[in-house]
Design a protein around this motif. Sequence first.
Motif, PDB file in Angstrom:
ATOM      1  N   TYR A 288       8.198   4.101   5.096  1.00 28.79           N
ATOM      2  CA  TYR A 288       9.564   3.585   4.929  1.00 28.79           C
ATOM      3  C   TYR A 288      10.488   4.681   4.392  1.00 28.79           C
ATOM      4  O   TYR A 288      11.638   4.819   4.842  1.00 28.79           O
ATOM      5  CB  TYR A 288       9.540   2.386   3.991  1.00 28.79           C
ATOM      6  N   ILE A 289       9.989   5.470   3.451  1.00 34.13           N
ATOM      7  CA  ILE A 289      10.783   6.580   2.898  1.00 34.13           C
ATOM      8  C   ILE A 289      11.124   7.586   3.993  1.00 34.13           C
ATOM      9  O   ILE A 289      12.262   8.075   4.075  1.00 34.13           O
ATOM     10  CB  ILE A 289      10.018   7.265   1.743  1.00 34.13           C
ATOM     11  N   GLN A 290      10.178   7.881   4.852  1.00 32.89           N
ATOM     12  CA  GLN A 290      10.426   8.821   5.946  1.00 32.89           C
ATOM     13  C   GLN A 290      11.503   8.304   6.890  1.00 32.89           C
ATOM     14  O   GLN A 290      12.364   9.066   7.369  1.00 32.89           O
ATOM     15  CB  GLN A 290       9.127   9.084   6.702  1.00 32.89           C
ATOM     16  N   GLU A 291      11.488   6.999   7.166  1.00 32.71           N
ATOM     17  CA  GLU A 291      12.524   6.401   8.007  1.00 32.71           C
ATOM     18  C   GLU A 291      13.902   6.545   7.367  1.00 32.71           C
ATOM     19  O   GLU A 291      14.884   6.885   8.040  1.00 32.71           O
ATOM     20  CB  GLU A 291      12.214   4.919   8.254  1.00 32.71           C
TER      21      GLU A 291
ATOM     22  N   ASN B 149       0.840  -1.189   0.000  1.00 28.01           N
ATOM     23  CA  ASN B 149       0.000   0.000   0.000  1.00 28.01           C
ATOM     24  C   ASN B 149       0.881   1.247   0.000  1.00 28.01           C
ATOM     25  O   ASN B 149       2.070   1.184   0.327  1.00 28.01           O
ATOM     26  CB  ASN B 149      -0.964   0.014   1.175  1.00 28.01           C
ATOM     27  N   LYS B 150       0.292   2.348  -0.333  1.00 35.12           N
ATOM     28  CA  LYS B 150       1.006   3.617  -0.438  1.00 35.12           C
ATOM     29  C   LYS B 150       1.553   4.077   0.908  1.00 35.12           C
ATOM     30  O   LYS B 150       2.687   4.590   0.995  1.00 35.12           O
ATOM     31  CB  LYS B 150       0.050   4.674  -1.006  1.00 35.12           C
ATOM     32  N   GLU B 151       0.791   3.888   1.956  1.00 34.01           N
ATOM     33  CA  GLU B 151       1.179   4.372   3.281  1.00 34.01           C
ATOM     34  C   GLU B 151       2.441   3.678   3.780  1.00 34.01           C
ATOM     35  O   GLU B 151       3.309   4.321   4.402  1.00 34.01           O
ATOM     36  CB  GLU B 151       0.029   4.162   4.284  1.00 34.01           C
TER      37      GLU B 151
ATOM     38  N   LEU C 274       5.370   7.958  -8.377  1.00 32.68           N
ATOM     39  CA  LEU C 274       4.559   6.816  -8.805  1.00 32.68           C
ATOM     40  C   LEU C 274       3.348   6.662  -7.900  1.00 32.68           C
ATOM     41  O   LEU C 274       2.218   6.479  -8.384  1.00 32.68           O
ATOM     42  CB  LEU C 274       5.395   5.535  -8.779  1.00 32.68           C
ATOM     43  N   ALA C 275       3.572   6.747  -6.589  1.00 34.53           N
ATOM     44  CA  ALA C 275       2.451   6.620  -5.646  1.00 34.53           C
ATOM     45  C   ALA C 275       1.420   7.721  -5.880  1.00 34.53           C
ATOM     46  O   ALA C 275       0.204   7.469  -5.842  1.00 34.53           O
ATOM     47  CB  ALA C 275       2.985   6.675  -4.218  1.00 34.53           C
ATOM     48  N   LYS C 276       1.891   8.920  -6.130  1.00 29.60           N
ATOM     49  CA  LYS C 276       0.982  10.039  -6.397  1.00 29.60           C
ATOM     50  C   LYS C 276       0.163   9.772  -7.660  1.00 29.60           C
ATOM     51  O   LYS C 276      -1.060  10.005  -7.696  1.00 29.60           O
ATOM     52  CB  LYS C 276       1.787  11.322  -6.547  1.00 29.60           C
ATOM     53  N   ALA C 277       0.833   9.288  -8.715  1.00 27.26           N
ATOM     54  CA  ALA C 277       0.135   9.019  -9.977  1.00 27.26           C
ATOM     55  C   ALA C 277      -0.905   7.920  -9.822  1.00 27.26           C
ATOM     56  O   ALA C 277      -2.020   8.018 -10.348  1.00 27.26           O
ATOM     57  CB  ALA C 277       1.150   8.644 -11.048  1.00 27.26           C
ATOM     58  N   LEU C 278      -0.557   6.856  -9.073  1.00 28.03           N
ATOM     59  CA  LEU C 278      -1.454   5.714  -8.936  1.00 28.03           C
ATOM     60  C   LEU C 278      -2.687   6.030  -8.090  1.00 28.03           C
ATOM     61  O   LEU C 278      -3.779   5.531  -8.363  1.00 28.03           O
ATOM     62  CB  LEU C 278      -0.700   4.528  -8.319  1.00 28.03           C
ATOM     63  N   PHE C 279      -2.514   6.844  -7.035  1.00 30.28           N
ATOM     64  CA  PHE C 279      -3.582   7.011  -6.053  1.00 30.28           C
ATOM     65  C   PHE C 279      -4.231   8.399  -6.045  1.00 30.28           C
ATOM     66  O   PHE C 279      -5.302   8.566  -5.481  1.00 30.28           O
ATOM     67  CB  PHE C 279      -3.049   6.690  -4.653  1.00 30.28           C
ATOM     68  N   GLU C 280      -3.570   9.381  -6.675  1.00 30.55           N
ATOM     69  CA  GLU C 280      -4.126  10.728  -6.635  1.00 30.55           C
ATOM     70  C   GLU C 280      -4.489  11.287  -8.010  1.00 30.55           C
ATOM     71  O   GLU C 280      -5.051  12.372  -8.110  1.00 30.55           O
ATOM     72  CB  GLU C 280      -3.125  11.678  -5.953  1.00 30.55           C
ATOM     73  N   MET C 281      -4.145  10.552  -9.070  1.00 29.63           N
ATOM     74  CA  MET C 281      -4.382  11.053 -10.417  1.00 29.63           C
ATOM     75  C   MET C 281      -5.021   9.970 -11.286  1.00 29.63           C
ATOM     76  O   MET C 281      -4.740   8.774 -11.100  1.00 29.63           O
ATOM     77  CB  MET C 281      -3.063  11.523 -11.053  1.00 29.63           C
ATOM     78  N   LYS C 282      -5.805  10.401 -12.230  1.00 29.21           N
ATOM     79  CA  LYS C 282      -6.345   9.498 -13.237  1.00 29.21           C
ATOM     80  C   LYS C 282      -5.399   9.507 -14.446  1.00 29.21           C
ATOM     81  O   LYS C 282      -4.675  10.478 -14.653  1.00 29.21           O
ATOM     82  CB  LYS C 282      -7.742   9.941 -13.643  1.00 29.21           C
ATOM     83  N   PRO C 283      -5.426   8.434 -15.246  1.00 32.27           N
ATOM     84  CA  PRO C 283      -4.542   8.395 -16.417  1.00 32.27           C
ATOM     85  C   PRO C 283      -4.619   9.640 -17.294  1.00 32.27           C
ATOM     86  O   PRO C 283      -3.586  10.175 -17.716  1.00 32.27           O
ATOM     87  CB  PRO C 283      -5.022   7.153 -17.168  1.00 32.27           C
TER      88      PRO C 283
ATOM     89  N   LEU D 193       1.741  -1.692  -5.263  1.00 33.42           N
ATOM     90  CA  LEU D 193       1.320  -0.906  -4.088  1.00 33.42           C
ATOM     91  C   LEU D 193      -0.165  -1.096  -3.758  1.00 33.42           C
ATOM     92  O   LEU D 193      -0.800  -0.211  -3.173  1.00 33.42           O
ATOM     93  CB  LEU D 193       1.618   0.591  -4.297  1.00 33.42           C
ATOM     94  N   GLY D 194      -0.703  -2.240  -4.154  1.00 35.69           N
ATOM     95  CA  GLY D 194      -2.111  -2.512  -3.877  1.00 35.69           C
ATOM     96  C   GLY D 194      -3.069  -1.697  -4.722  1.00 35.69           C
ATOM     97  O   GLY D 194      -4.258  -1.596  -4.395  1.00 35.69           O
ATOM     98  N   SER D 195      -2.576  -1.161  -5.823  1.00 32.04           N
ATOM     99  CA  SER D 195      -3.399  -0.289  -6.672  1.00 32.04           C
ATOM    100  C   SER D 195      -4.225  -1.046  -7.696  1.00 32.04           C
ATOM    101  O   SER D 195      -5.128  -0.489  -8.321  1.00 32.04           O
ATOM    102  CB  SER D 195      -2.500   0.705  -7.417  1.00 32.04           C
ATOM    103  N   GLY D 196      -3.898  -2.332  -7.897  1.00 29.61           N
ATOM    104  CA  GLY D 196      -4.543  -3.100  -8.957  1.00 29.61           C
ATOM    105  C   GLY D 196      -3.850  -2.981 -10.299  1.00 29.61           C
ATOM    106  O   GLY D 196      -4.225  -3.639 -11.274  1.00 29.61           O
ATOM    107  N   PHE D 197      -2.816  -2.145 -10.377  1.00 23.72           N
ATOM    108  CA  PHE D 197      -2.086  -1.932 -11.627  1.00 23.72           C
ATOM    109  C   PHE D 197      -0.928  -2.920 -11.713  1.00 23.72           C
ATOM    110  O   PHE D 197      -0.128  -3.042 -10.780  1.00 23.72           O
ATOM    111  CB  PHE D 197      -1.570  -0.503 -11.688  1.00 23.72           C
TER     112      PHE D 197
END
Length: 617
Positions: free
Chosen positions: A13-16, A6-8, A164-173, A285-289
């Motif tokens: 992990y990136i923050q760590e 998932n995105k979270e 990538l996470a932003k594109a998958l979960f916050e934007m449409k194609p 990332l659990g996006s289905g893509f």
Amino acid sequence: MVKFDNKEALESYIQELQAKAQSPDKGLISLCSGPGCIIHNSDKIRDTLTEEMEKHGIADKYEIRLTGCHGYCEQGPIMVIDPGGIFYPKVELENIPQIVENTLVNNEPAEKLLFKDPATKKRVAREEDVPFYKLQTRSIFGKNRLIDPNSIDSYLAVGGYQSLAKALFEMKPKEIIAEIKSANLRGRGGGGFPAAIKWDSCSRHKGPKYVICNADEGDPGAYMDRGLLEGNPHLIIEGMLIGAFAMGSHEGYVYVRHEYPLAVANLAKAIDHAKQYGLLGEDILGSGFDFDLHISKGGGAFVCGESTALMASLEGKPGRPRAKYIHTSEKGFRDSPSNLNNVETWANVPLIIDKGAQWYAAMGTDYSKGTKIFSLVGKVVNTGLVEVPMGTTLREIIFDIGGGIPKKKQFKAVQTGGPSGGCIPEQFLDTPVDFDELTKLGSIMGSGGMIVMDQDTCMVDVARYFIEFLIDESCGQCNPCREGLKQMMAVLTRICEGNGKQGDIELLEELGTMMQKFSLCGLGTSAPNPVLTTILYFRDEYEAHIYDKKCPAGVCKPLFHYEIDEEACTGCTLCAKKCPQEAISGEKKEPHEIDQEKCIKCGICYDICKFDAVAIR
């Protein structure tokens, strides 16, 4: 390794990683280990550095990170020490004890090992103050020195895969394509075609779709894509993932030159690591893509830089272009909708998604946005990879960043755009470099190759050299390119051999115009550029070769000879001692002379004479 579903989890992990990287308890030593620096013992430097740090008990206080190319190839191997960004150029094994003692133990620069600015003669301690870097805008290439290409964590620590996470979960194609369109990202492979138009066209077609990365960098002296792919492979993977999601593709290929073994190895590891982290493969990332990425090694054919030839080669067929009336966005690889962009184009995508089209479009000119990486080579002081905003002038790149021409010689021309580019003279040095302005001069920007030439360059010979290269690289499929190049080569060869005749210049112009109009693909239509631009801007050199039987630059051996000026010669005997043919004679402190029968015109006497007594006649 962890796998993110998932995105979270990814963001946490990136923050760590970022918190760990910013810790004041541990510094970072970045050591360039691109191909040029590997040759100069970057691996041994790392090992020696480790041993020396262990002697002082500070091995746990610094991470030594082998990175990709830092860009300033003239000064490699390069070491940068953080915090502070202390810059050490041309590091040698014997320098390590002093660097450790001064900088790592006593926290002060090793003064004599720092970069010396040729203009001010002063030592420069910080990387950001080195003129070569200070005048650049390194939006894409700047992160190379922070990333271990074999560690996905070092890419995540600089914000990798957040776009990538932003594109998958916050934007449409469609929104992604609209953002790329607003940014006006144009393809960096040479044609400058708007990426969003290609993406949109491909997205509209049904069936299996493919996204492809062209890493078949074929221009002599060009290594921009190589530097990115070797040093930051995840940036290209992330760009392709975003593009694939926008276009509805689930499979991609990176077509890379087989002469780039380090790029292939680093990319293969990056793909493997991305799969292990759940950033490639199924349900990203659990996006289905879903998206898979493969590597295909090309045979090094220059013509395979053309999209349809590349796709044919990717299918295992001969790399031959096809007519353009069928677009690859409709029927490309495997007769399916396909989108091809080069390495640098894909590398721009995560930046645009992360920082926005408005940020990106603020750089560059009206019709050429963003930055461009150039491979600056030839007769220039600072060779390397240069990233500047579109619209930066040739003068700024060659003289301000490149440091000008070595040995106080005169600038003569710069050839842009690879073998099919044109040669631009001094009068146009203030031309802004972008897709459109260079075309007006008869050249092209191409993928970013830039070869600088000085007063000792024969422009007729330069044209001959590039035509010879293109003869070997032409697929031979169409008559205008195949036969036109052969005829050009025959004419240029006889001119360089002293057998040129009246009408040869006009014949070359006629052949060039014919090739531009009737060749099948971009190789053939642009192949005459070196000839036509050298005729346009250096016609006097052609005329000197043909009518005076002289090569003004002293390159074409049948058309010149060396003589010693009696008044300038001091009789130092250096030329006589160095002559491999023993063709120079004379008493000490007396004028010398050259036996023309023995002279092979190697030029050693001309290069070593300290009194400019050897002349080209």
